[in-house]
Design a protein around this motif. Structure first.
Motif, PDB file in Angstrom:
ATOM      1  N   THR A  27      52.033 -19.013  11.670  1.00 51.40           N
ATOM      2  CA  THR A  27      52.730 -18.838  10.330  1.00 51.40           C
ATOM      3  C   THR A  27      51.581 -17.974   9.483  1.00 51.40           C
ATOM      4  OG1 THR A  27      51.323 -20.547   9.268  1.00 51.40           O
ATOM      5  CG2 THR A  27      53.517 -21.264  10.390  1.00 51.40           C
ATOM      6  N   SER A  28      52.036 -17.597   8.269  1.00 59.25           N
ATOM      7  CA  SER A  28      51.385 -16.601   7.592  1.00 59.25           C
ATOM      8  C   SER A  28      49.835 -16.893   7.727  1.00 59.25           C
ATOM      9  CB  SER A  28      51.743 -16.402   6.237  1.00 59.25           C
ATOM     10  OG  SER A  28      53.144 -16.710   6.148  1.00 59.25           O
TER      11      SER A  28
ATOM     12  N   ASP B  53      46.670 -10.559   1.011  1.00 56.26           N
ATOM     13  CA  ASP B  53      47.516 -11.392   1.762  1.00 56.26           C
ATOM     14  C   ASP B  53      49.041 -10.924   0.885  1.00 56.26           C
ATOM     15  OD1 ASP B  53      49.633 -13.377   2.378  1.00 56.26           O
ATOM     16  OD2 ASP B  53      48.295 -15.018   1.366  1.00 56.26           O
TER      17      ASP B  53
ATOM     18  N   GLN C 173      59.086 -15.501   6.466  1.00 56.50           N
ATOM     19  CA  GLN C 173      59.889 -16.496   5.605  1.00 56.50           C
ATOM     20  C   GLN C 173      59.956 -16.165   4.187  1.00 56.50           C
ATOM     21  OE1 GLN C 173      56.661 -17.567   6.684  1.00 56.50           O
ATOM     22  NE2 GLN C 173      55.880 -19.011   5.703  1.00 56.50           N
ATOM     23  N   LYS C 174      59.742 -15.108   3.729  1.00 56.90           N
ATOM     24  CA  LYS C 174      59.826 -14.858   2.211  1.00 56.90           C
ATOM     25  C   LYS C 174      60.766 -13.728   2.156  1.00 56.90           C
ATOM     26  CE  LYS C 174      56.665 -17.933   1.036  1.00 56.90           C
ATOM     27  NZ  LYS C 174      55.427 -17.891   0.844  1.00 56.90           N
TER      28      LYS C 174
END
Ligand SMILES: *Cc1c(COP(=O)(O)O)cnc(C)c1O
Length: 396
Positions: free
Chosen positions: A56-57, A158, A183-184
């Motif tokens: 993930t991020s 980020d 996911q954004k």
């Protein structure tokens, strides 16, 4: 309609169901090269070192920080929300000498405040969140690359929450490392972290990576200053994505398909058009919640296009409103953290949800739920104000 994760674009889900191929299959290495080229377009960079970190991020954040920062290195983190604390925590675990400056949630820093701190701390790395979803604000970054460069620091940011929905220019702004997630505004599932690295960042990593020093698995690590992670050793990951294709981990094939499709969607639309779409629909949501008579949180000059903080009216139970929206309308909005917990909802308009019908349906549903809670809302005020916005400032 929360602050992320959001539902994925159907095209991304379809791409994920494509058949699997081995990691050295020419089709797979071709996709890897294509994905690198596509993300150069998304990050707006010519950086050769533009690739994916699997995870993930946070995997991208951790890879950037552990690869760029050695124990004892000074790192400066200006903190304006929850994710700034995360950068500071990861840098601390990496053994860095971490210095922070903080500003109240709902505000951002003036570039002069950051320059003053950089001049005082003399960090090797300046690490700043771009859009912090916890406060809904975006720190302007355009001056920070030059500030870091003037003081001999690398500049990491980020951009998970902002990329694709807000202007971001890796090269023009002098960014040495940027990491994101799907996911954004990218409209995909969580689980892949696009990253881009400048030549200066790659040079710093090369000094510290066991691959560059020619160390084989069976040798002892002899680097003075090795990267303290194998999985997140960006030197090794770069060699895996580069022409030598040195084996590292097994690429997460389905996530690569997803990440590639997210970037294809954005590049086909055009980055400027995608940012404008988020401005239009995010603006409509803001107009709509204001039209209902609700107050907006934070310094609006710096609000991200893709998420708005809405003050919970005093007489209303914020969690009851969220569960009624979910139960009766299948619409999810976000709660909030830390100092804002119980004070604001966060409503997102991002990725495939940055859309007129999604905005209008959310406002209509919110009005009904608030009315049932006994809150004094302006009847029809939300949808009406959003439609006015679409006819005016938000006209396409
Ligand atoms: C949402 C978000 C993340 C998410 O990290 P994950 O590891 O994907 O959960 C990271 N950084 C910022 C600024 C975010 O808004």
């Amino acid at each position: 309609m929360g602050p992320g994760p959001v539902n994925a674009d159907p095209r991304v889900l379809r791409a994920m169901s494509a058949g699997l191929v081995g990691q050295y299959d020419p089709a797979m290495t071709g996709y890897m090269n294509e994905t690198m080229a596509l993300y150069r377009g998304v990050f707006r960079t010519d950086n050769e070192a533009t690739l994916l970190v699997d995870g993930t991020s946070r995997a991208g954040i951790e890879a950037a920080i552990v690869s760029l920062v050695a124990p004892g290195d000074r790192v400066l983190v200006p903190i304006f929300g929850r994710f700034g604390h995360l950068l500071a925590e990861i840098a601390t675990r990496a053994g860095a000498d971490v210095h922070t400056i903080e500003t109240e949630w709902g505000t951002v820093f003036a570039p002069e405040q950051i320059e003053e701190a950089v001049a005082r701390v003399q960090p090797k790395l300046l690490a700043v969140v771009h859009g912090d979803t916890s406060t809904t604000l975006a720190q302007p970054l355009d001056a920070l690359g030059a500030i870091a460069a003037r003081h001999g620091a690398l500049f990491y940011t980020d951009v998970t929450a902002s990329l694709g929905g807000n202007r971001f220019e890796a090269d023009e702004w002098g960014v040495d490392a940027a990491t994101a997630g799907l996911q954004k505004c990218l409209g995909g599932p969580s689980g892949s972290a696009p990253i881009t690295l400048s030549d200066a960042a790659v040079a710093r990593i090369a000094e510290r990576s066991s691959v560059e020093a020619g160390i084989r698995v069976e040798d002892d690590l002899v680097l003075a200053d090795p990267i303290r992670s194998n999985y997140f050793d960006l030197g090794q990951i770069l060699e895996y994505w580069g022409p030598r294709r040195l084996n590292h981990h097994t690429e997460a094939t389905s996530m690569l398909y997803a990440a590639r499709e997210c970037a294809r969607l954005l590049v086909e639309e055009g980055m400027d058009a995608a940012v404008e779409r988020h401005r239009i629909h995010g603006g409509a949501m803001v107009a709509g919640v204001a039209g209902l008579g609700l107050s907006i949180f934070g310094d609006q000059r710096y609000r991200m296009h893709n998420v708005v903080g809405v003050e919970i009216p005093g007489e209303v139970d914020g969690e009851r409103v969220r569960s009624a929206l979910l139960h009766d309308f299948a619409i999810e909005i976000g709660t909030s953290f830390g100092p804002l917990h119980g004070r604001i909802w966060r409503i997102g308009t991002m990725g495939v949800n940055a859309r007129r019908d999604a905005v209008l349906a959310t406002l209509a549903a919110l009005e009904q739920v608030l009315r049932a809670e006994g809150a004094p809302v302006v009847a029809g005020g939300g949808v009406g104000a959003a439609l006015d916005w679409y006819d005016g400032e938000g006209a396409e």
